[in-house]
Design an enzyme around this catalytic site. Structure first.
Site, mmCIF file in Angstrom:
data_model
loop_
_atom_site.group_PDB
_atom_site.id
_atom_site.type_symbol
_atom_site.label_atom_id
_atom_site.label_comp_id
_atom_site.label_asym_id
_atom_site.label_seq_id
_atom_site.Cartn_x
_atom_site.Cartn_y
_atom_site.Cartn_z
ATOM 1 N N SER A 45 38.885 -10.906 3.375
ATOM 2 C CA SER A 45 40.166 -11.438 3.832
ATOM 3 C C SER A 45 40.193 -12.939 3.595
ATOM 4 O O SER A 45 39.156 -13.609 3.675
ATOM 5 C CB SER A 45 40.360 -11.160 5.325
ATOM 6 O OG SER A 45 41.496 -11.837 5.831
ATOM 7 N N TYR A 74 38.073 -11.662 14.137
ATOM 8 C CA TYR A 74 38.375 -11.132 12.802
ATOM 9 C C TYR A 74 37.868 -12.090 11.726
ATOM 10 O O TYR A 74 37.272 -11.664 10.727
ATOM 11 C CB TYR A 74 39.878 -10.915 12.668
ATOM 12 C CG TYR A 74 40.292 -10.228 11.390
ATOM 13 C CD1 TYR A 74 40.205 -8.839 11.277
ATOM 14 C CD2 TYR A 74 40.774 -10.947 10.304
ATOM 15 C CE1 TYR A 74 40.582 -8.188 10.108
ATOM 16 C CE2 TYR A 74 41.147 -10.306 9.130
ATOM 17 C CZ TYR A 74 41.049 -8.935 9.036
ATOM 18 O OH TYR A 74 41.414 -8.297 7.869
#
Length: 284
Positions: A149, A162
């Protein structure tokens, strides 16, 4: 269009997080190439429906194999590896794509933190450690794709858990690429998929409409395959609002926080707001 040699008719792809989003799009694409596909996901009900849909478009429905599992549990990933070997005899593509969101801020719920890191990071480590040795020993062209990501690179405030998990995926995948290229005659390549804003189960409610800025999961997979064929490690995807040049400038600014000894996450620091805006306008 030519493909990475691992993406060939009759070869085998394993995709985790395959019940929806990028994983499901990848499974569909691999089947369209004539590959055999093992689809794995923690949501058994969604996986059953997804695998049935993918199998309906396969030349041979029995070439699509569904395996419910929790990637955070090493023993279940090992069971997946054995099941794929028994069913198909080899694995040519491993796509460690399973992921969850919403871990929370630094002082958030420790259990949510642990679960997110167990799935997003340990799920990738488990996949690599379980599958890579046999893929190397096969002596055939293979590929390992780990879904990272941009948040693991620029680490924006808001969901530290995250960010930590995806930063770890980046490090693991870089280490994997280094290990593979230093093994004599190794034919396994590593790739870090870095999606842009993508309309998936993580980023939206199932009934929501796709935002105009977002790419579809199919667009991400269509971007991935040519990058793999070109031998790219960092597969940095744009979206409908953010260009590659914008991503590169943001990532460069983040790296320069260290070099310039700026405050941490200076992109979001009020004293650097104007400097960052000017940096984004400047030619590379």
């Amino acid at each position: 269009m030519s493909n990475h040699p691992a993406l060939a008719r009759g070869r085998v792809a394993v995709v985790t997080g395959a019940a929806s989003g990028i994983g499901l799009a990848a499974a569909r694409k691999f089947v369209s190439l004539g590959m055999k596909v093992c689809m794995a996901d923690a949501n058994a009900e969604a996986l059953q429906a997804a695998s049935a849909s993918v199998a309906s478009s396969a030349e041979r429905p029995e070439d699509v194999f569904a395996f419910p599992l929790d990637v955070a549990r090493r023993e279940e990933v090992e069971s997946l590896r054995r099941a794929c070997r028994d069913a198909f005899g080899e694995v040519a593509v491993l796509m460690n794509n399973a992921g969850v969101g919403g871990g929370g801020g630094l002082f958030g719920d420790p259990q949510r933190w642990r679960r997110l890191i167990d799935v997003n990071l340990w799920g990738v480590i488990n996949g690599v450690q379980s599958f890579a040795p046999e893929m190397i020993e096969q002596g055939t062209p293979c590929a390992i794709v780990n879904t990272g990501s941009k948040q693991g690179i620029t680490t924006p405030p808001g969901d530290a858990a995250y960010n930590v998990s995806k930063a770890g995926v980046k490090v693991v995948t870089e280490a994997l690429a280094h290990e593979l290229r230093n093994i004599p005659d190794c034919k396994v390549s590593a790739h870090l998929l870095i999606p842009g804003f993508t309309f998936t189960g993580i980023t939206s409610a199932p009934t929501a409409a796709k935002p105009a800025a977002a790419w579809t999961a199919d667009q991400v997979v269509d971007f991935l395959l040519p990058a793999m064929e070109r031998g790219e490690f960092y597969v940095l995807c744009p979206d409908n609002d953010v260009t590659r040049e914008m991503d590169e400038r943001r990532m460069l600014w983040a790296a320069q926080d260290i070099v310039e000894n700026r405050p941490a996450l200076s992109r979001w620091h009020p004293d650097y707001k104007e400097a960052f805006a000017q940096f984004m306008k400047a030619p590379r």
